[in-house]
Design a protein around this motif. Structure first.
Motif, PDB file in Angstrom:
ATOM      1  N   GLY A  82      11.247   9.005 -11.786  1.00 47.51           N
ATOM      2  CA  GLY A  82      10.115   9.916 -11.604  1.00 47.51           C
ATOM      3  C   GLY A  82       9.075   9.750 -12.704  1.00 47.51           C
ATOM      4  N   LEU A  83       9.544   9.537 -13.935  1.00 44.28           N
ATOM      5  CA  LEU A  83       8.622   9.329 -15.058  1.00 44.28           C
ATOM      6  C   LEU A  83       7.799   8.056 -14.864  1.00 44.28           C
ATOM      7  CD1 LEU A  83      10.785  10.240 -18.208  1.00 44.28           C
ATOM      8  CD2 LEU A  83       9.203  11.690 -16.942  1.00 44.28           C
ATOM      9  N   THR A  84       8.458   7.004 -14.383  1.00 50.39           N
ATOM     10  CA  THR A  84       7.730   5.742 -14.172  1.00 50.39           C
ATOM     11  C   THR A  84       6.705   5.868 -13.055  1.00 50.39           C
ATOM     12  OG1 THR A  84       9.358   4.870 -12.583  1.00 50.39           O
ATOM     13  CG2 THR A  84       9.738   4.387 -14.919  1.00 50.39           C
ATOM     14  N   ASN A 128       7.385  17.108 -14.647  1.00 51.70           N
ATOM     15  CA  ASN A 128       8.743  17.670 -14.564  1.00 51.70           C
ATOM     16  C   ASN A 128       8.901  18.530 -13.322  1.00 51.70           C
ATOM     17  OD1 ASN A 128       9.382  16.433 -16.950  1.00 51.70           O
ATOM     18  ND2 ASN A 128       9.320  18.282 -18.196  1.00 51.70           N
ATOM     19  N   LYS A 129       7.851  19.277 -13.001  1.00 52.49           N
ATOM     20  CA  LYS A 129       7.896  20.159 -11.838  1.00 52.49           C
ATOM     21  C   LYS A 129       8.054  19.350 -10.550  1.00 52.49           C
ATOM     22  CE  LYS A 129       5.441  24.113  -9.849  1.00 52.49           C
ATOM     23  NZ  LYS A 129       4.262  25.004  -9.989  1.00 52.49           N
ATOM     24  N   GLU A 130       7.324  18.234 -10.465  1.00 56.00           N
ATOM     25  CA  GLU A 130       7.415  17.380  -9.271  1.00 56.00           C
ATOM     26  C   GLU A 130       8.792  16.725  -9.165  1.00 56.00           C
ATOM     27  OE1 GLU A 130       2.833  15.826  -8.661  1.00 56.00           O
ATOM     28  OE2 GLU A 130       4.021  14.976 -10.295  1.00 56.00           O
ATOM     29  N   ILE A 131       9.311  16.276 -10.300  1.00 53.91           N
ATOM     30  CA  ILE A 131      10.643  15.655 -10.314  1.00 53.91           C
ATOM     31  C   ILE A 131      11.698  16.673  -9.908  1.00 53.91           C
ATOM     32  CG2 ILE A 131      12.402  14.554 -11.764  1.00 53.91           C
ATOM     33  CD1 ILE A 131      10.097  13.426 -13.476  1.00 53.91           C
ATOM     34  N   ALA A 132      11.573  17.908 -10.427  1.00 47.92           N
ATOM     35  CA  ALA A 132      12.521  18.968 -10.091  1.00 47.92           C
ATOM     36  C   ALA A 132      12.509  19.247  -8.588  1.00 47.92           C
ATOM     37  CB  ALA A 132      12.174  20.240 -10.871  1.00 47.92           C
ATOM     38  N   ARG A 133      11.307  19.249  -8.008  1.00 47.63           N
ATOM     39  CA  ARG A 133      11.189  19.497  -6.568  1.00 47.63           C
ATOM     40  C   ARG A 133      11.823  18.356  -5.777  1.00 47.63           C
ATOM     41  NH1 ARG A 133       5.693  19.683  -5.883  1.00 47.63           N
ATOM     42  NH2 ARG A 133       5.724  17.476  -5.349  1.00 47.63           N
ATOM     43  N   ASP A 134      11.579  17.120  -6.204  1.00 44.04           N
ATOM     44  CA  ASP A 134      12.133  15.952  -5.504  1.00 44.04           C
ATOM     45  C   ASP A 134      13.662  15.961  -5.531  1.00 44.04           C
ATOM     46  OD1 ASP A 134       9.579  15.081  -4.987  1.00 44.04           O
ATOM     47  OD2 ASP A 134       9.554  13.557  -6.562  1.00 44.04           O
ATOM     48  N   LEU A 135      14.224  16.366  -6.675  1.00 45.74           N
ATOM     49  CA  LEU A 135      15.682  16.309  -6.851  1.00 45.74           C
ATOM     50  C   LEU A 135      16.370  17.627  -6.488  1.00 45.74           C
ATOM     51  CD1 LEU A 135      15.899  14.369 -10.259  1.00 45.74           C
ATOM     52  CD2 LEU A 135      15.954  13.451  -7.931  1.00 45.74           C
ATOM     53  N   VAL A 144      15.452  19.425 -15.546  1.00 48.42           N
ATOM     54  CA  VAL A 144      14.742  18.148 -15.691  1.00 48.42           C
ATOM     55  C   VAL A 144      14.328  17.940 -17.145  1.00 48.42           C
ATOM     56  CG1 VAL A 144      12.668  16.854 -15.043  1.00 48.42           C
ATOM     57  CG2 VAL A 144      13.928  18.128 -13.309  1.00 48.42           C
ATOM     58  N   LYS A 145      13.845  19.007 -17.796  1.00 45.11           N
ATOM     59  CA  LYS A 145      13.426  18.900 -19.204  1.00 45.11           C
ATOM     60  C   LYS A 145      14.588  18.470 -20.086  1.00 45.11           C
ATOM     61  CE  LYS A 145       9.643  22.254 -18.984  1.00 45.11           C
ATOM     62  NZ  LYS A 145       9.129  23.567 -19.456  1.00 45.11           N
ATOM     63  N   LEU A 146      15.774  18.999 -19.795  1.00 46.95           N
ATOM     64  CA  LEU A 146      16.957  18.609 -20.569  1.00 46.95           C
ATOM     65  C   LEU A 146      17.284  17.132 -20.366  1.00 46.95           C
ATOM     66  CD1 LEU A 146      19.402  21.627 -20.063  1.00 46.95           C
ATOM     67  CD2 LEU A 146      18.167  21.014 -22.125  1.00 46.95           C
ATOM     68  N   HIS A 147      17.202  16.686 -19.109  1.00 48.94           N
ATOM     69  CA  HIS A 147      17.485  15.277 -18.807  1.00 48.94           C
ATOM     70  C   HIS A 147      16.461  14.359 -19.482  1.00 48.94           C
ATOM     71  CE1 HIS A 147      20.816  15.881 -16.195  1.00 48.94           C
ATOM     72  NE2 HIS A 147      20.143  16.514 -15.248  1.00 48.94           N
ATOM     73  N   VAL A 148      15.189  14.778 -19.480  1.00 49.03           N
ATOM     74  CA  VAL A 148      14.130  13.976 -20.111  1.00 49.03           C
ATOM     75  C   VAL A 148      14.417  13.833 -21.602  1.00 49.03           C
ATOM     76  CG1 VAL A 148      11.694  13.951 -20.776  1.00 49.03           C
ATOM     77  CG2 VAL A 148      12.322  14.523 -18.432  1.00 49.03           C
ATOM     78  N   LYS A 149      14.750  14.944 -22.241  1.00 48.61           N
ATOM     79  CA  LYS A 149      15.043  14.921 -23.675  1.00 48.61           C
ATOM     80  C   LYS A 149      16.230  14.009 -23.988  1.00 48.61           C
ATOM     81  CE  LYS A 149      16.057  18.074 -27.507  1.00 48.61           C
ATOM     82  NZ  LYS A 149      16.303  19.496 -27.894  1.00 48.61           N
ATOM     83  N   THR A 150      17.264  14.102 -23.160  1.00 51.17           N
ATOM     84  CA  THR A 150      18.464  13.287 -23.373  1.00 51.17           C
ATOM     85  C   THR A 150      18.195  11.804 -23.164  1.00 51.17           C
ATOM     86  OG1 THR A 150      19.854  15.122 -22.633  1.00 51.17           O
ATOM     87  CG2 THR A 150      20.867  12.956 -22.691  1.00 51.17           C
ATOM     88  N   LEU A 151      17.455  11.489 -22.104  1.00 53.79           N
ATOM     89  CA  LEU A 151      17.216  10.060 -21.833  1.00 53.79           C
ATOM     90  C   LEU A 151      16.260   9.451 -22.862  1.00 53.79           C
ATOM     91  CD1 LEU A 151      14.318   9.158 -20.223  1.00 53.79           C
ATOM     92  CD2 LEU A 151      15.357  10.522 -18.437  1.00 53.79           C
ATOM     93  N   TYR A 152      15.330  10.269 -23.402  1.00 55.19           N
ATOM     94  CA  TYR A 152      14.480   9.795 -24.508  1.00 55.19           C
ATOM     95  C   TYR A 152      15.361   9.288 -25.646  1.00 55.19           C
ATOM     96  CZ  TYR A 152      10.021  11.860 -22.880  1.00 55.19           C
ATOM     97  OH  TYR A 152       8.875  12.160 -22.200  1.00 55.19           O
ATOM     98  N   ARG A 153      16.351  10.132 -26.000  1.00 55.01           N
ATOM     99  CA  ARG A 153      17.225   9.791 -27.120  1.00 55.01           C
ATOM    100  C   ARG A 153      18.040   8.538 -26.827  1.00 55.01           C
ATOM    101  NH1 ARG A 153      20.458  13.838 -26.869  1.00 55.01           N
ATOM    102  NH2 ARG A 153      22.311  12.742 -26.167  1.00 55.01           N
TER     103      ARG A 153
END
Length: 204
Positions: free
Chosen positions: A154-156, A161-168, A175-184
């Motif tokens: 979704g980021l690519t 985040n809102k759109e990704i949350a709706r899609d999933l 989604v914010k938690l997943h984004v933070k984790t995958l950044y790391r």
């Protein structure tokens, strides 16, 4: 029905409380650490269900779960987690947990799961417990969970985040938690960098 939610992510915790209370007939309390959860279990009237975040401060994984189960006459305790593996879920159930709830679960399913466990049943999502890990030769993909890969996709695509949350079909705080984790995990500082890393790795 009385539920105690213990999770160190304020936004996710508050969102869970809001969703549960909107159902009516459900009284919720929330804390941010395992120590606070234990204090509430000891001081408050019995809860129908205690929902513990697997990775919050003081939890110490399954040891915290066992401690909570043994308190207050053995109330029902379930784990909630955004990163726990299927093995951890299986160990938790074997240790006597009322259930295991992935944070990736859609809101409606999460509410139903809480009600199900509070009424005395044991819960774990079948799709999570029976999922077969994707075999991949991509080094970057191997660092991420299936849900994190979906969020990264979704980021690519430049989605919010809102759109990704709706899609999933998940909550935006999830989604914010997943984004933070995958950044790391992939060493990215922001959304643009994460998308570039994914494209350079040939993921999307």
């Amino acid at each position: 029905m009385r539920v105690l939610i213990a999770d160190d992510h304020d936004l996710l915790r508050d969102t869970l409380v809001m969703f549960l209370q909107s159902q009516g007939g459900m009284e919720t309390a929330s804390v941010g650490t395992f120590g606070e959860a234990c204090a509430r279990i000891e001081a408050d009237a019995p809860y129908d269900l205690v929902l513990l975040d697997y990775n919050m401060p003081g939890m110490n994984g399954l040891n915290g779960l066992r401690t909570a189960i043994a308190m207050g006459g053995g109330q029902r305790v379930a784990l909630i987690s955004g990163e726990a593996t299927r093995q951890i879920a299986e160990d938790a159930l074997e240790a006597g947990a009322a259930g295991f709830v992935p944070k990736s679960l859609p809101a409606k399913s999460l509410i139903n799961a809480v009600k199900f466990m509070a009424m005395g049943e044991q819960y774990a999502p079948i799709e999570f417990m029976t999922a077969v890990d994707d075999v991949t030769s991509n080094p970057l993909a191997e660092k991420l969970t299936a849900r994190e890969l979906q969020v990264l996709k979704g980021l690519t695509e430049g989605k919010s985040n809102k759109e990704i949350a709706r899609d999933l079909d998940v909550l935006e705080p999830t989604v914010k938690l997943h984004v933070k984790t995958l950044y790391r995990k992939i060493g990215a500082a922001n959304r643009t960098q994460a998308a570039m890393i994914a494209r350079e790795a040939g993921l999307y």
